[in-house]
Structures are given as structure tokens and as C-alpha cells.
Design a protein around this motif. Structure first.
Motif, PDB file in Angstrom:
ATOM      1  N   ASP A  25       0.912  -1.244  -0.030  1.00 52.42           N
ATOM      2  CA  ASP A  25       0.047  -0.082  -0.027  1.00 52.42           C
ATOM      3  C   ASP A  25       0.846   1.340   0.283  1.00 52.42           C
ATOM      4  O   ASP A  25       0.421   2.212  -0.424  1.00 52.42           O
ATOM      5  CB  ASP A  25      -0.797   0.012   1.446  1.00 52.42           C
ATOM      6  CG  ASP A  25      -1.881   1.005   1.118  1.00 52.42           C
ATOM      7  OD1 ASP A  25      -2.675   1.352   0.224  1.00 52.42           O
ATOM      8  OD2 ASP A  25      -1.740   2.103   2.228  1.00 52.42           O
ATOM      9  N   ARG A  26       2.183   1.178   0.496  1.00 49.61           N
ATOM     10  CA  ARG A  26       3.191   2.262   0.489  1.00 49.61           C
ATOM     11  C   ARG A  26       3.735   2.414  -0.569  1.00 49.61           C
ATOM     12  O   ARG A  26       4.810   3.207  -0.776  1.00 49.61           O
ATOM     13  CB  ARG A  26       3.953   2.168   1.836  1.00 49.61           C
ATOM     14  CG  ARG A  26       3.167   2.174   2.991  1.00 49.61           C
ATOM     15  CD  ARG A  26       2.443   3.753   3.323  1.00 49.61           C
ATOM     16  NE  ARG A  26       1.594   3.714   4.657  1.00 49.61           N
ATOM     17  CZ  ARG A  26       0.686   3.258   4.898  1.00 49.61           C
ATOM     18  NH1 ARG A  26       0.197   2.493   4.293  1.00 49.61           N
ATOM     19  NH2 ARG A  26       0.124   3.315   6.380  1.00 49.61           N
ATOM     20  N   ALA A  48      -3.886  -4.610  -2.738  1.00 46.67           N
ATOM     21  CA  ALA A  48      -3.676  -3.492  -3.475  1.00 46.67           C
ATOM     22  C   ALA A  48      -2.216  -3.072  -3.816  1.00 46.67           C
ATOM     23  O   ALA A  48      -1.254  -3.328  -3.011  1.00 46.67           O
ATOM     24  CB  ALA A  48      -4.285  -2.111  -3.054  1.00 46.67           C
TER      25      ALA A  48
END
Length: 290
Positions: A25-26, A48
Motif C-alpha cells: 500500500d505504501r 492493492a
């Protein structure tokens, strides 16, 4: 984490999956190194970002070598997360006691094989259980003594910390910028003890009540791993929850048992691990300054 690549063993479940999801996500490219590729692909698809799964069986040194041989791109962070906890007596494909072979020797071999491609950090997940551990060099694989699952687990988790300490010493001696750190999740609600359902043991009967009252979530349990992976900490650091008895709470640098600080034992364990796995430290010592 944009532009960085993270390899995490056992990243399809528990704290490994939680840490992988945050890193992806990062912006990191995350490689889930998993024994069950179908489960790994399902976990990757549910996250994601740029996440892929590759097969790795830490209980089979041939699989470890195959995984490393297929990893030709730079790796920013390796997270040695996968592990077994108090299973019945079992052996790896190479004949090692299952917990020592998987939790320690598999990660030992993987780290050294990947090390020429790692450029930032290596995080190895240990446990508070290391405090009950002892390295029995006369019977590392429980071939002479009656098998006891928890002492075998504690030995493997102590080995994780001794490995981290000696790895950091060797990295520093080689002049490498890579840091070796360690973490533990405290008491986290994961599937690590699901196998207890099969034997209806005392631990199985206690598991649900203890977990519901005291354990933190897998997401919170992953925070020490993430902290050890990305925060500016010294090499050799150990990160765990900051709450009561390091069971839960925000991550911080924590202490370890004196047995995990024994440099002579750490060096001996490294030598024995090289002999057992056939894998050696790939970096040369840095030249001395004139």
C-alpha cells in the motif's frame, strides 16, 4: 516505499500478510515467498499494489536454492517471517528437526544466498519464546532426546536472534551498508497454532480464551516487523510491542535474553549452520584502512 522491493517469507497469512499489505500500500513491490503457491496467489490478488507470489519451501534446501537462483533483481528488504510453532515431531526434506530446519536453517540459507542482491535491510522475526531457549549443539535436531515441541520452538527462535547478531557483525566487518535487525509480534491472533485443533491438546483448549482476552490483531502484531524494516535503527536492533511483558502495544526497541547476546555461541551456531546447509557468507571482509 515507492520503487523498493521487499521479499517476505510466509507473506500469505498472519503477520506476514498484514506487513506485506502495508508495504504494498505504501508503494513497494512485494514478493510473497510462500510454500503454497495457490494461497500465495490468492493473497497477492487481494492486496492493492504490486504484489506477486513465488514458491519457497523453507523446509527443503533445494527449494531455497531454486528460489534464490530465480531472484536476479535487487532486493531492498528481506523479511524472514515464515515459521512453525510447536508442531508434532517432523523432519525437513534434508532431515533436520522441522522447527529448527524451517525457522532457522531455511532462513539462514535463504539470507546468505540472496545477500549479494540485498541493499538495505534484513529483518528476522523471532519470539519472546526465545527466552526459554537453549542451543544444544549436541542434539540440534532432537535425534537423541525425547522430542518436546516447545523447547524445540524456543531453540529455533533463540537461533533467529543469534543469527541476526552474527549476521550484523559480519556485515559490519565486510563494510556493507545492509543492516540486520529482528522483531517479535508479542501475542498476536494468527493461525500459527491452528494445527492444535487436530490433537485437542491442552494448548488447543486454552488457545481461544487466551487469544480473545490478551492477543492483539495480526495487523498490530505486524507493526514491530514494519518498524524493524523501515525505521532508522542500529544494526542488530530487536523490536517488539511496548506494552506489558511485550505482549501488545506500539513497537519499540526491546531487550533480549542474555543467551541471545552470547557472541561465542552465535559464531559457533553460524559455523554449524554453514556445515548443515552448505551455504556460506558471501561477502569478504572490507580492506583495512591504511
Amino acid at each position: 516505499m515507492t520503487g523498493r522491493t521487499v521479499v517476505i517469507t510466509g507473506g500469505n497469512s498472519g503477520i506476514g500478510r498484514a506487513a506485506a499489505a502495508v508495504l504494498a500500500d505504501r508503494g513497494a513491490r512485494v514478493v510473497l515467498a510462500v510454500r503454497d503457491l495457490a494461497k500465495g496467489n490468492a493473497a497477492a490478488a487481494a492486496m492493492a499494489g504490486d504484489v506477486v507470489a513465488r514458491r519457497l519451501d523453507l523446509a527443503d534446501l533445494a527449494s531455497v536454492r531454486e528460489f534464490a537462483a530465480g531472484s536476479d533483481a535487487p532486493i531492498d528488504v528481506l523479511i524472514n517471517n515464515a515459521g512453525l510453532m510447536i508442531p508434532p515431531l517432523g523432519r525437513t526434506a534434508d532431515g533436520f528437526e522441522l522447527q529448527f530446519g524451517t525457522n532457522h536453517l531455511g532462513h539462514f540459507a535463504l539470507t546468505n544466498l540472496l545477500l549479494p542482491r540485498i541493499n538495505r535491510r534484513i529483518v528476522t522475526v523471532s519470539s519472546n519464546g526465545h527466552r526459554a531457549g537453549a542451543i544444544d549443539f549436541g542434539d540440534l535436531n532432537w535425534e537423541r532426546r525425547p522430542y518436546r515441541a516447545f523447547p524445540a520452538y524456543a531453540q529455533s527462535k533463540l537461533a533467529n536472534l543469534l543469527f541476526t547478531a552474527e549476521l550484523q557483525r559480519r556485515l559490519a566487518e565486510a563494510g556493507s551498508p545492509v543492516l540486520a535487525t529482528a522483531a517479535h509480534p508479542g501475542m498476536a491472533a494468527t493461525g500459527l497454532l491452528d494445527h492444535l485443533e487436530r490433537d485437542r491438546s491442552v494448548l488447543y483448549r486454552l488457545r481461544d480464551s487466551v487469544t480473545s482476552r490478551f492477543a492483539q490483531s495480526a495487523e498490530d502484531g505486524a507493526l514491530p516487523t514494519l518498524y524493524a524494516a523501515v525505521v532508522d535503527v542500529p544494526g542488530g536492533s530487536y523490536v517488539g510491542p511496548g506494552g506489558f511483558l511485550q505482549g501488545r502495544g506500539a513497537p519499540k526497541l526491546v531487550g533480549r535474553a542474555k543467551s541471545a547476546e552470547d557472541a561465542a555461541v552465535a559464531r559457533r551456531l553460524w559455523t554449524v549452520s554453514e556445515e548443515l546447509t552448505g551455504v556460506t557468507f558471501p561477502l569478504s571482509a572490507a580492506p583495512s584502512k591504511p
